[in-house]
Scaffold this active site. Structure first.
Site, PDB file in Angstrom:
ATOM      1  N   ARG A 162       0.846  -1.208   0.000  1.00  0.00           N
ATOM      2  CA  ARG A 162       0.000   0.000   0.000  1.00  0.00           C
ATOM      3  C   ARG A 162       0.871   1.243   0.000  1.00  0.00           C
ATOM      4  O   ARG A 162       0.618   2.193  -0.744  1.00  0.00           O
ATOM      5  CB  ARG A 162      -0.911  -0.017   1.234  1.00  0.00           C
ATOM      6  CG  ARG A 162      -1.939  -1.117   1.252  1.00  0.00           C
ATOM      7  CD  ARG A 162      -2.698  -1.144   2.570  1.00  0.00           C
ATOM      8  NE  ARG A 162      -1.828  -1.423   3.691  1.00  0.00           N
ATOM      9  CZ  ARG A 162      -1.844  -2.543   4.411  1.00  0.00           C
ATOM     10  NH1 ARG A 162      -2.695  -3.491   4.096  1.00  0.00           N
ATOM     11  NH2 ARG A 162      -1.035  -2.719   5.424  1.00  0.00           N
ATOM     12  N   THR A 241      11.222   3.739   5.100  1.00  0.00           N
ATOM     13  CA  THR A 241      10.082   4.106   5.943  1.00  0.00           C
ATOM     14  C   THR A 241       9.261   2.865   6.275  1.00  0.00           C
ATOM     15  O   THR A 241       8.127   2.991   6.751  1.00  0.00           O
ATOM     16  CB  THR A 241       9.187   5.129   5.237  1.00  0.00           C
ATOM     17  OG1 THR A 241       8.778   4.592   3.961  1.00  0.00           O
ATOM     18  CG2 THR A 241       9.905   6.445   5.029  1.00  0.00           C
ATOM     19  N   ARG A 243      10.443  -1.048   7.561  1.00  0.00           N
ATOM     20  CA  ARG A 243      10.908  -1.710   8.779  1.00  0.00           C
ATOM     21  C   ARG A 243      12.416  -1.890   8.692  1.00  0.00           C
ATOM     22  O   ARG A 243      12.951  -2.215   7.626  1.00  0.00           O
ATOM     23  CB  ARG A 243      10.244  -3.083   8.950  1.00  0.00           C
ATOM     24  CG  ARG A 243       8.759  -3.053   9.253  1.00  0.00           C
ATOM     25  CD  ARG A 243       8.473  -2.559  10.663  1.00  0.00           C
ATOM     26  NE  ARG A 243       7.055  -2.665  11.005  1.00  0.00           N
ATOM     27  CZ  ARG A 243       6.155  -1.723  10.769  1.00  0.00           C
ATOM     28  NH1 ARG A 243       6.542  -0.606  10.158  1.00  0.00           N
ATOM     29  NH2 ARG A 243       4.895  -1.892  11.121  1.00  0.00           N
ATOM     30  N   GLU A 271      14.243   0.951  19.132  1.00  0.00           N
ATOM     31  CA  GLU A 271      13.494   2.210  19.203  1.00  0.00           C
ATOM     32  C   GLU A 271      12.997   2.420  20.627  1.00  0.00           C
ATOM     33  O   GLU A 271      12.460   1.486  21.236  1.00  0.00           O
ATOM     34  CB  GLU A 271      12.310   2.175  18.227  1.00  0.00           C
ATOM     35  CG  GLU A 271      12.755   2.084  16.776  1.00  0.00           C
ATOM     36  CD  GLU A 271      11.605   2.109  15.777  1.00  0.00           C
ATOM     37  OE1 GLU A 271      10.433   2.256  16.208  1.00  0.00           O
ATOM     38  OE2 GLU A 271      11.861   1.994  14.571  1.00  0.00           O
ATOM     39  N   HIS A 290      10.500   7.313  13.694  1.00  0.00           N
ATOM     40  CA  HIS A 290       9.383   6.420  13.348  1.00  0.00           C
ATOM     41  C   HIS A 290       8.065   7.203  13.327  1.00  0.00           C
ATOM     42  O   HIS A 290       7.098   6.855  14.002  1.00  0.00           O
ATOM     43  CB  HIS A 290       9.285   5.249  14.330  1.00  0.00           C
ATOM     44  CG  HIS A 290       8.587   4.053  13.731  1.00  0.00           C
ATOM     45  ND1 HIS A 290       8.845   2.763  14.123  1.00  0.00           N
ATOM     46  CD2 HIS A 290       7.637   3.960  12.763  1.00  0.00           C
ATOM     47  CE1 HIS A 290       8.085   1.924  13.445  1.00  0.00           C
ATOM     48  NE2 HIS A 290       7.340   2.632  12.609  1.00  0.00           N
ATOM     49  N   ALA A 292       6.705   8.399  10.114  1.00  0.00           N
ATOM     50  CA  ALA A 292       6.304   8.586   8.718  1.00  0.00           C
ATOM     51  C   ALA A 292       4.797   8.652   8.538  1.00  0.00           C
ATOM     52  O   ALA A 292       4.297   9.388   7.690  1.00  0.00           O
ATOM     53  CB  ALA A 292       6.887   7.467   7.846  1.00  0.00           C
TER      54      ALA A 292
END
Length: 332
Positions: A162, A241, A243, A271, A290, A292
């Protein structure tokens, strides 16, 4: 398709709905009037009484022990995209259905990937780093690579997900030559997306910019390892953007330290990114935390998508964004 309102009129029957969201996530995804639409579908109840559970990034895994507390549960409506951390075989075995909001997040991620692409091509990251470090005007100019325009550049997209499709839709009108690799896409479908389907190795060796949009599944673990990263041409740029799972982070760090390539990264193995991470000091790396998909509009779409799926479930309509046990093998 992105929802802006409930897809069906209110029904006489309602569903018992539980929330597994922090107060911050609840306010982010379900502000009024989205909250008003949700409670029209049913009262908010404890998990023990719930037929529907709305989940978030901090929801504990729904394993057999957790599901014992929810004997009536029939639908999990996740406000994010990745559900691998959340679901379990026990959930599927009970016939509980799962839906998520990845489609609602795609436009924002596509825009961020485009932002990264333009920034790397135009050397914004290097200029900013050098000026903030006290570099002189001419010194700052000299520290960057020659700027490139997107028009005429070769952009390789790894994954027609997507977000990959959202990125392609944005980049295509700007005149880039687009390459695509995806094992689930044939040449005709790639052409319809404006891209040429090529093997991964060819994409890596030909591209000025490589943008990652593949899912985090077992087959994509370190899809870009040391050998694959070495195929990137000198001066190429990597945009991630998706993983960090997709890239061997140690191999990437070695390439970045050598200064051979540039990168823009929104995702990391650890993270939050540790304060002592060497990535923070590299002038050829652009970093974001993280974020985006984290736009105001994106959060609203996620909330509306969640409520719309619950409404479809209530009315007996097909779910638009369902994740099955089989589909989970091929999605992030």
């Amino acid at each position: 398709m992105l929802e802006s309102a409930l897809p069906v009129p209110p029904c006489e029957r309602t569903l018992m709905i539980a929330l597994s969201l922090t107060p911050e996530l609840r306010e982010m995804f379900l502000p009024s009037p989205i909250w008003d639409d949700l409670v029209r579908l049913g009262p908010i109840v404890p998990m023990e009484e719930a037929e529907v559970l709305v989940t978030g990034w901090e929801t504990p895994r729904l394993d057999a022990e957790a599901l014992e507390r929810a004997p009536r549960l029939r639908l999990v409506a996740h406000t994010g995209a990745a559900v691998g951390f959340l679901v379990s075989d026990a959930l599927w075995d009970r016939g509980i259905r799962v839906t998520q909001t990845g489609a609602a997040m795609a436009p924002a991620v596509g825009e961020m990937a485009l932002t990264f692409t333009l920034s790397l091509l135009h050397q914004v990251h290097r200029f900013d780093h050098r000026l903030r470090s006290g570099g002189g005007w001419e010194e700052t100019r000299a520290a960057a690579r020659p700027a490139r325009e997107l028009r005429g550049s070769v952009v390789g997209v790894v994954g027609a997900s997507r977000t990959g499709r959202a990125y392609l839709e944005l980049v295509r009108p700007l005149g880039a030559e687009l390459l695509l690799t995806d094992p689930l896409v044939d040449a005709a479908e790639a052409a319809a997306l404006g891209a040429t389907l090529v093997p991964l190795d060819e994409l890596l060796s030909r591209s000025d910019v490589v943008a990652l949009h593949a899912p985090a599944i077992p087959a994509t673990r370190h899809l870009l390892g040391r050998r694959e990263l070495a195929l990137l041409r000198d001066g190429a740029a990597l945009v991630n953007t998706a993983r960090s799972w997709l890239v061997d982070s140690d191999a990437l760090l070695d390439e970045l330290r050598a200064g051979r390539i540039d990168a823009a990264l929104d995702v990391f193995d650890e993270e939050p990114l540790p304060l002592d991470s060497p990535l923070r000091a590299l002038p050829n790396v652009l970093l974001t935390p993280h974020q985006a998909a984290a736009t105001v509009e994106g959060h609203e779409r996620q909330g509306r998508s969640t409520v719309a799926e619950i409404a479809r479930f209530l009315s007996g309509e097909p779910l638009r964004h369902e994740i099955t046990r089989e589909r989970l093998r091929w999605t992030a």
